[in-house]
Structure formats: C-alpha cells, structure tokens
Design an enzyme around this catalytic site. Structure first.
Site, short mmCIF file in Angstrom:
data_model
loop_
_atom_site.label_atom_id
_atom_site.label_comp_id
_atom_site.label_asym_id
_atom_site.label_seq_id
_atom_site.Cartn_x
_atom_site.Cartn_y
_atom_site.Cartn_z
N HIS A 374 0.80 -1.23 0.00
CA HIS A 374 0.00 0.00 0.00
C HIS A 374 0.82 1.27 0.00
O HIS A 374 0.25 2.36 0.06
CB HIS A 374 -0.91 0.04 1.24
CG HIS A 374 -2.11 -0.84 1.12
ND1 HIS A 374 -3.30 -0.40 0.58
CD2 HIS A 374 -2.31 -2.13 1.47
CE1 HIS A 374 -4.17 -1.39 0.62
NE2 HIS A 374 -3.61 -2.45 1.14
N LYS A 565 -9.47 13.99 3.46
CA LYS A 565 -8.59 12.82 3.55
C LYS A 565 -7.65 13.07 4.71
O LYS A 565 -7.62 14.16 5.26
CB LYS A 565 -7.79 12.65 2.26
CG LYS A 565 -7.12 13.94 1.79
CD LYS A 565 -6.33 13.76 0.50
CE LYS A 565 -7.18 13.68 -0.73
NZ LYS A 565 -7.01 12.45 -1.49
N ARG A 566 -6.87 12.06 5.11
CA ARG A 566 -5.90 12.30 6.17
C ARG A 566 -5.03 13.51 5.81
O ARG A 566 -4.75 13.76 4.64
CB ARG A 566 -5.02 11.06 6.38
CG ARG A 566 -5.73 9.92 7.07
CD ARG A 566 -6.18 10.29 8.48
NE ARG A 566 -5.06 10.34 9.39
CZ ARG A 566 -4.88 9.50 10.40
NH1 ARG A 566 -5.77 8.57 10.66
NH2 ARG A 566 -3.83 9.60 11.19
N LYS A 571 0.06 14.77 0.69
CA LYS A 571 -1.26 15.02 0.10
C LYS A 571 -1.48 16.52 -0.20
O LYS A 571 -2.40 16.88 -0.90
CB LYS A 571 -2.36 14.49 1.02
CG LYS A 571 -2.39 12.96 1.12
CD LYS A 571 -3.45 12.49 2.13
CE LYS A 571 -3.48 10.99 2.34
NZ LYS A 571 -4.33 10.25 1.38
N THR A 673 -8.70 6.30 -2.78
CA THR A 673 -10.06 5.83 -3.07
C THR A 673 -11.05 6.98 -2.92
O THR A 673 -12.13 6.96 -3.48
CB THR A 673 -10.48 4.68 -2.12
OG1 THR A 673 -10.19 5.06 -0.78
CG2 THR A 673 -9.76 3.39 -2.49
N LYS A 677 -14.61 8.02 -4.91
CA LYS A 677 -15.89 8.31 -4.27
C LYS A 677 -16.41 9.68 -4.71
O LYS A 677 -17.61 9.84 -4.95
CB LYS A 677 -15.75 8.22 -2.74
CG LYS A 677 -15.54 6.77 -2.28
CD LYS A 677 -15.31 6.66 -0.76
CE LYS A 677 -13.85 6.72 -0.41
NZ LYS A 677 -13.58 6.49 1.04
C1 PLP Z 1 -12.25 6.93 1.39
C2 PLP Z 1 -11.85 7.39 2.72
C3 PLP Z 1 -10.53 7.71 2.98
C4 PLP Z 1 -9.43 7.63 1.93
O1 PLP Z 1 -9.38 8.85 1.24
P1 PLP Z 1 -8.17 9.19 0.24
O2 PLP Z 1 -8.65 10.45 -0.42
O3 PLP Z 1 -8.09 8.07 -0.74
O4 PLP Z 1 -6.96 9.38 1.04
C5 PLP Z 1 -10.18 8.15 4.25
N1 PLP Z 1 -11.12 8.28 5.21
C6 PLP Z 1 -12.42 7.99 4.99
C7 PLP Z 1 -13.40 8.16 6.09
C8 PLP Z 1 -12.83 7.52 3.74
O5 PLP Z 1 -14.12 7.22 3.53
#
Ligand code: PLP
Length: 831
Positions: A374, A565-566, A571, A673, A677
C-alpha cells in the site's frame, strides 16, 4: 467429509415467519418487542439510544437467518475461502447499510412513521466503529461488502480495538484528540463467541530436542500467554442471501486470575496481569508515527494473526482433509505488511504443532498467502528491530532465519557474484541493530504481490521491490482499488441514485459498468436540470449540517471545492491553501473582480505525533478565520474545516462536492479511493498524475479532468537536478505574495513565528514539491473557474465522469482478485 444437512427444527423458521418478516407491520412489532425485551422500555420513555438499539436488533435478527444459511451452504460445499487479514477495518455505520442490503429501507421508514418516529434521526445516532485510520481500513470494508455481494465465501479477520481512531475536535484552530467511545452504549452488531478462543504465547525461549522417532522438534517455552476471543459481525451482500463474517479478536487474560500470584496473596497483582493482557486490543495505532520500535504494535499484529490462523486450522480440521492441502481450502490476503508475521506463524503451527515437514509446510504456506503493498514511502515500510523481535517472538525469529537461509541460498546460485544484491534481498537488514523487513517476508512467503493502482504497481517493481521484481516478474500484479457503490452512492446520495435508476434501471447497483448508459444523456437539458437539482440537495444538506455544528453559513450555490482525507504533507493540503491565499490576495487587490463564489472545504485527521500535519490544520483554520470575516470577500470565498472526518461525515461530504482535490505529489499516493468516491458522485477532479488519478483520467477522458503538475518521473528528475524552491518563490509574484502573507503572520494575529516551520520547509527543502507545482495548480484552478461559469458544460462533464466510473467499483477489484490471485468462485446461498 461434507457435513450433514441440518435437520429442520435446528434453525428458527425463515422470513415468512412473523418473528423475522420483512413487512412494515412485522418490523414495527419486532421493533416494539425489542424495545421492551432488550432495552426494557416502552415508546413513551425510550431514549434515542433505546430506539437505535431496538431497531438494530430488529435488523440483526433478520441477518442471522441468512448468516446461518450461509454457514450451512459453505459447510456443505466446502469451497475455497478467502481470508482477508487486515489490522484495520473502517466499515462506517452498520444500520443503514444493513437496511439497504436487506431491501427494507422503505418498509422500516414506514414502520417507524407509524410510531411517530423518524428513521433518519435513529440512523444519525449510531457511533461508527473507527477501527482504521483511513484509506487502507476503508478499502478492507469495501472489499468485505463486495465479497458478500459477489457471493464469495470469505472471512475478514482483524482486531476488535476497544478504542478506535481518536475523535477530532478543533479548539482555537488546533486539532485536539479525544478518545473514541464506540463501545460505550454496547454494540448490537457483534456476537461474542466465548467458545471460539485461542491461546497466544509470547516471549521466553526455544528448546531443540530429538523426539522418540529421531525427529528434531522445537519446544517454545513461552514467557507469557494471552487469549483471543472472537467477536463476529455479519457482513450482508447487497441483493443476495449471502452474509459473510467479520471476525475480530479481543485480547483477554488466559485465566481470570494468575493463581501463582494469587496464592502468594497478591490479589491486586493477579488482577493487574489480567488488565495487562487486555491492553493488546485496547487501542488502534494512529498511523504516520515513527513507530518501528513499538512493542505493543508487534504484539497486536502477532496476536490477531495467530488467532486467525488457529481459527482457520480449526475450520480446516472439520473438512477431514490432510494438512498439506491447507492452501486448497484458504486463500489469505495480507492487507499491507501488518499481518505478515502470518508467514512465520503458519510455518510454526504446521511444523511445530502439527508435525508437517518443512518443505510440505512451506509449499502450503506459499500457496496460501498473497501480499498487497500500500505504500512506496520508505518510512512506512515496516521493519522490526531484531532485538525486539527476538524478545517477543523467539521461535518466529528462528523460522524467519530458516526461510531466509533457504531463500538466499537459492539467490546465491542465481547471482553468484553479487553479494550486494543478496544483502538487498535479505529478509534481515544487517545494519545494526538489524531489522526484520516485513515486506521482504511477505514477498518471499506468498505467491503474489500486488500494488493498488497501475502507476503504483509499476513503481513498486522499479523501486522498493525492484530486486524481487527482477527474480519473480510473474509474481507481480496490479489490482487497482475500487469503492462500493452501495454505501457511497445508494446510501450517501439517494437522490442521485434514484435518478440513475430512473434513467438506467437498477442493474447498475451490482454492475457499475452499466452507468455508461448515461453518456447519451450528458447533453440533455432536462436531465442536466435534474442532475444539478440532485447535487444541490446534497450541498444544501452539508451546508445545513455545518451550520448546525459550527454556525458556519455557507452558500449551496457556490462551487464546493473539497479536499477530505488524512492530513499529510504528501497530500498537500497546504498547496490547496496557497491557492486559497492567492484568491484572497486577488480579491483584496480587485474587490470588484468577477470571480465565481467558491467554498473551499477541508476535512481530515492528523496523526497525533505529526507536528507538521497539525500545523497545517491550524493554518487552514487560521486562513478561514481571516477570509470568512473579511467583507471584501463578500461571500465569493469561504474556507471551512469539517471536523472529525470519518465514514459518516464522508458520506455527507463526497456527494456535496463539485470539485475533488487529488493533488498529492506524483509518485506518492499509492491509489487513493477518495478520488473514486468523489467522481462517482459527480464531482470533477483537479489532480496530479498520481495513484489511481491516472486511470480515472483515462476512463473519464482528459477533457473531463483538470490535470496539472509534474508527473512521477518528472518529480524524481526535479529532485535529482538540484531543486531550488527559493528560486521559484523569487520568480513568481503571486506565489511570493501568498507565502509572504503566511510568513508575516497575517493569519496569526501578527505572530510571524507560528507558521515559520511550514514556510521554512517550503522555501528550504520542499520535499513534496509544492512550489514546483504551484503555478500549474493555480492556472488549472483558473480553468476550473471558467468551466464552472458554464453550467451546461460543467454538468456534461460531471455526467460523463459518473458514466465512466464503472471500473472503479470494488466489485470489479474483487472479481480480479478472485480470478488472478485467489482462484475462488461464488458459492450461491439459496433463499
Ligand atoms: C475513502 C476514505 C478515505 C481515503 O481517502 P483518500 O482520499 O483516498 O486518502 C479516508 N477516510 C475515509 C473516512 C474515507 O471514507
């Protein structure tokens, strides 16, 4: 030996029976019964929590039927079973998802309405299990959803952390962590299985002896003993009868009291020992901490892996097959290196405990495991200091050495004159204090290695695992991540989901490629109108949520520009901020400029020990404070930090976005991911050629994606060529003005020291190349603004994004794992 078919009478009657029927009337009655018999309440005095619990048990009862039938079907057919080993799961709230899977959302709504109750208020009460940090744990949850929906026999194994990821509060602009209390009111979704428990030993030493048959045997004289108890949560497939199992382990004392201590009169000492045992599953580690020396984390990993493998061996024993065929029954996936000690543990169990010879055991082990990588970040590749590893797992260290010895002997034959390569390949890093490299153990101990996006897999084979790629190119595969359209479209965005179903029928919910049928509607003005209407509803809902939570008034008509995101330097939330400050400067200099109104939203947690990430959160809130109060901005620019980003919040954020920020330094995000979304919910992406962005852009078409910045190869070359961010700062007046404003304390009440570490890093090393990408990013944002001014063009792009996102369903990802790595097939459960 196939199990006998269960005789009738051992299982409660099926769904036709009123006890677990699916009509509104039976749901209403069951809800009232549960309110009374489980909570001891009646409607007039029930609390929100009573209602939530009663409804959850009502739904769980209905899942149990399918669950039992699923177990029966698997027992009869004895299919190959996927065991997903993951230290993290981030499933999100269960209740709504289970209603959806069972197809009883409307019936439940009606049942509750009859009692004067609102389903949404009850759903909102659920505290989600935050048993993961972010993307990796969420991927595991999406995969469990798809495995069940595709009717694949599967068990998810993990840890039942008592405290999951911390809750985030914002105080004075800073992140403050508070402890997660998800189990405070009890958890109606889990079933404790006291009978399914295993001993886990640690520490001590080994003894090598010859047994009466002249065989060499190893006895592990352990120093400590814990017990893992199974907690099972049903995972229902959507629109099918399959209900799979998420089995999480809780650590307990092997005995309630340590009797030797107890007999010496030390009652309190004996109880303390019990408490110490329970700490193993007490708390989830937040990621991004320099943690390779953390003993408790190694204990957690070994604990859950050992319980899981012992459980698999128990299940295997019921098939009556010889142990050397273990791999024919199970395909075990290592979700990152966290469960990798499983390679040594399975060898130990097979050889030491079950008497297999080494070669047979190794054959079974290698064919059982496969490894998903990962990350390419070197600091995130797990390695354990040898002294720690030896202390906790002395027998496993011997086994790792033996695996390594045999592996390196082979490699020396292959590369007789290349000791440097042998040292690089070794599972043991020989630089003092010496380390065990878990990615190497996973690569040697499994039959497949996969990355999570095409670019990531390519980089994996050319950088961190290049030496392994040289020897086993066929072992490497790509499996681009995916997300479940059930939770992230049907549940999160019911208005859009209804519109899709009206246009395409409901086949898209289980076959996301069918979204392609939308292409023909992309220019249809009436359809576009309804599309915008659906988006506006989600934006207004998020605006309302934020107003209620923080008193922030935001305009749903503005462009919702979201990065959620984190928080991490790679990022680049701070690159986004440099753009915000640039817009601010432009508006200050030309208050009457005609710019479209934009609301820039951020969400995400920072690891508690990651000072720079926490400073970025402070900066977001500091910029927000100044921008939102400035009359010159006149609602054309707003900045909002959405606190406590988790799955529940995410479900209200993704559908509300117009613009999705996927702006990591190219080559650093394995897949992402969140990008999927957002796009699946009709947001357009502004992004770099990183992770799965590359494939999303290819899929939706370059015209429907806002691309900017260096690619991964250019980023490497830029760094190699003596990158000097300061020169860029000097050369670009807008960049300079933005940096100066932050550095000078404009967002810190005049305190020029507060953001100094951040600014110094940008002007000094700028490891993540923000300044190199700044101009391209800002210019690209100008193109975004231009596109936004033309609603027909924007909506067309959004529709085409959704139409072409079918490939990014986790159903597709799981189908590929099943075919290429696991070699498993569906086992249908009949209704
Ligand atoms: C999808 C998701 C992530 C991952 O987000 P990235 O933009 O891919 O880093 C992190 N936290 C939550 C709650 C998510 O649903």
């Amino acid at each position: 030996m196939p199990a006998r078919k269960q005789s009738s009478g051992t299982v409660p009657p099926g769904p036709e029976h009123t006890r677990t029927g699916l009509s509104a009337e039976t749901l209403r009655q069951a809800f009232l019964d549960n309110l009374f018999y489980i909570q001891g309440r009646f409607p007039e005095i029930a609390t929100d929590d009573d209602r939530y619990q009663a409804l959850s048990y009502t739904v769980r009862d209905r899942l149990l039927h399918r669950w039992v039938r699923t177990i029966q079907a698997y027992k009869e057919r004895d299919p190959r079973t996927v065991c997903y080993l993951s230290a993290e799961y981030l499933p999100g709230p269960h209740l709504a998802n289970n209603l959806l899977s069972l197809g009883i959302v409307d019936a439940t709504r009606e049942a509750l309405r009859g009692l004067g109750l609102d389903l949404d208020a009850i759903l909102d009460h659920e505290e989600e299990p935050g048993l993961g940090n972010g993307g990796l744990g969420r991927l595991a949850a999406c995969f469990m959803d798809s495995l069940a929906t595709l009717e694949i026999p599967a068990i998810g194994y993990g840890i039942r952390y008592e405290y999951g990821i911390f809750d985030q509060k914002i105080q004075d602009g800073w992140q403050v962590e508070t402890s997660d209390t998800w189990l405070h009111y009890g958890n109606p979704w889990e079933v404790r299985r006291p009978g399914i428990c295993y001993d886990v030993r640690i520490g001590g030493r080994t003894e090598h002896v010859t047994d009466e048959h002249g065989r060499l045997r190893v006895h592990w004289r352990h120093a400590d003993l814990f017990r893992g108890v199974a907690y099972d949560t049903p995972v229902a497939g959507y629109g099918v009868e399959t209900v799979n199992l998420l089995r999480l382990w809780r650590a307990e004392a092997a005995e309630d009291f340590d009797f030797t201590v107890f007999n010496q009169g030390d009652y309190v000492g004996a109880v303390m020992r019990k408490v110490r045992s329970e700490t193993i599953s007490k708390v989830l580690y937040p990621n991004d901490e320099a943690d390779s020396g953390k003993r408790l984390r190694l204990l957690q990993q070994y604990f859950f892996v050992s319980c899981s493998l012992q459980d698999m061996l128990r299940i295997f024993a019921t098939t009556g097959r010889p142990l050397a065929e273990f791999h024919a029954k199970f395909a075990a996936q290592l979700n990152d290196t966290h469960p990798t000690i499983a390679v040594a543990e399975l060898m130990r169990l097979l050889v030491d405990e079950h008497g297999l010879d080494w070669d047979e055991a190794w054959q079974a082990t290698r064919h059982t495991f496969a490894y998903t990588n990962h990350t390419l970040l070197p600091e995130a590749l797990e390695k354990w200091p040898l002294p720690l590893f030896a202390d906790v797992l002395p027998r496993h260290l011997e086994i790792v050495y033996e695996i390594n010895r045999r592996f390196l002997d082979d490699m020396r034959l292959r590369y007789p004159d290349d000791p440097a390569r042998i040292a690089r390949l070794s599972i043991i890093d020989e630089t003092p204090p010496k380390y065990v490299r878990m990615a190497h153990l996973a690569s040697v101990g499994g039959h497949a290695i996969n990355g999570v996006a095409a670019l990531h897999t390519r980089l994996l084979g050319t950088t961190v695992l290049k030496d392994f790629h040289d020897i086993w190119p066929d072992k490497f595969q790509n499996k681009t991540n995916g997300v479940t359209p059930r939770r992230f479209l049907m549940l999160a965005n019911p208005g859009l989901a209804d519109l899709l179903t009206e246009a395409l029928g409901d086949g898209w919910t289980r076959d996301l490629e069918r979204l392609r049928g939308l292409e023909g509607l992309a220019d249809d003005p009436a359809f576009q109108d309804r599309w915008r209407q659906a988006k506006l509803i989600r934006k207004a809902a998020l605006a309302e949520r934020l107003r209620a939570g923080q008193g922030n008034a935001i305009d749903p008509a503005s462009l919702f520009d979201i990065q959620a995101k984190r928080i991490h330097e790679y990022k680049r939330q701070h690159l986004n901020l440099l753009h915000v400050v640039t817009l601010y400067n432009r508006l200050k200099h030309a208050p009457d400029a005609d710019v479209p109104a934009r609301t820039v939203l951020f969400g995400g947690k920072a690891a508690p020990g990651y000072a720079m990430a926490k400073l970025i959160i402070k900066l977001i809130n500091a910029v927000a404070e100044v921008v939102n109060r400035d009359p010159d901005m006149r609602d054309r620019l707003k900045v909002v930090f959405v606190p406590d980003y988790n799955v529940k919040v995410a479900q209200s954020v993704y559908p509300a976005a117009d613009l999705s920020e996927q702006i990591s330094t190219a080559g650093m995000e394995a897949s992402g991911t969140g990008n999927m979304k957002f796009s699946l919910n009709g947001a357009l992406t502004i992004g770099t050629l990183d992770g799965a962005n590359v494939e999303i852009r290819e899929a939706v078409g370059p015209d429907n994606f806002f691309l900017f910045g260096l690619d991964a190869d250019e980023a490497v070359r830029t760094r190699a060529a003596g990158y000097r961010p300061y020169a860029l700062y000097e050369r670009d007046p807008e960049l300079r003005a933005a940096v100066d404003l932050i550095a000078g304390g404009h967002f810190a009440h005049g305190d020029a020291g507060l953001f100094r570490p951040l600014v110094d890093h940008l002007l000094g090393r700028d490891d993540y190349l923000l300044l190199a990408d700044y101009r391209a990013y800002v210019d690209c944002q100008d193109r975004v603004a231009d596109a936004w001014r033309d609603p027909a063009r924007w909506t067309r792009m959004a529709i085409l994004n959704v139409a072409r996102m079918g490939r990014f369903s986790s159903d597709r990802a799981i189908a590929e794992y099943c075919r290429d790595i696991w070699n498993v097939a569906p086992a249908r459960v009949d209704g």
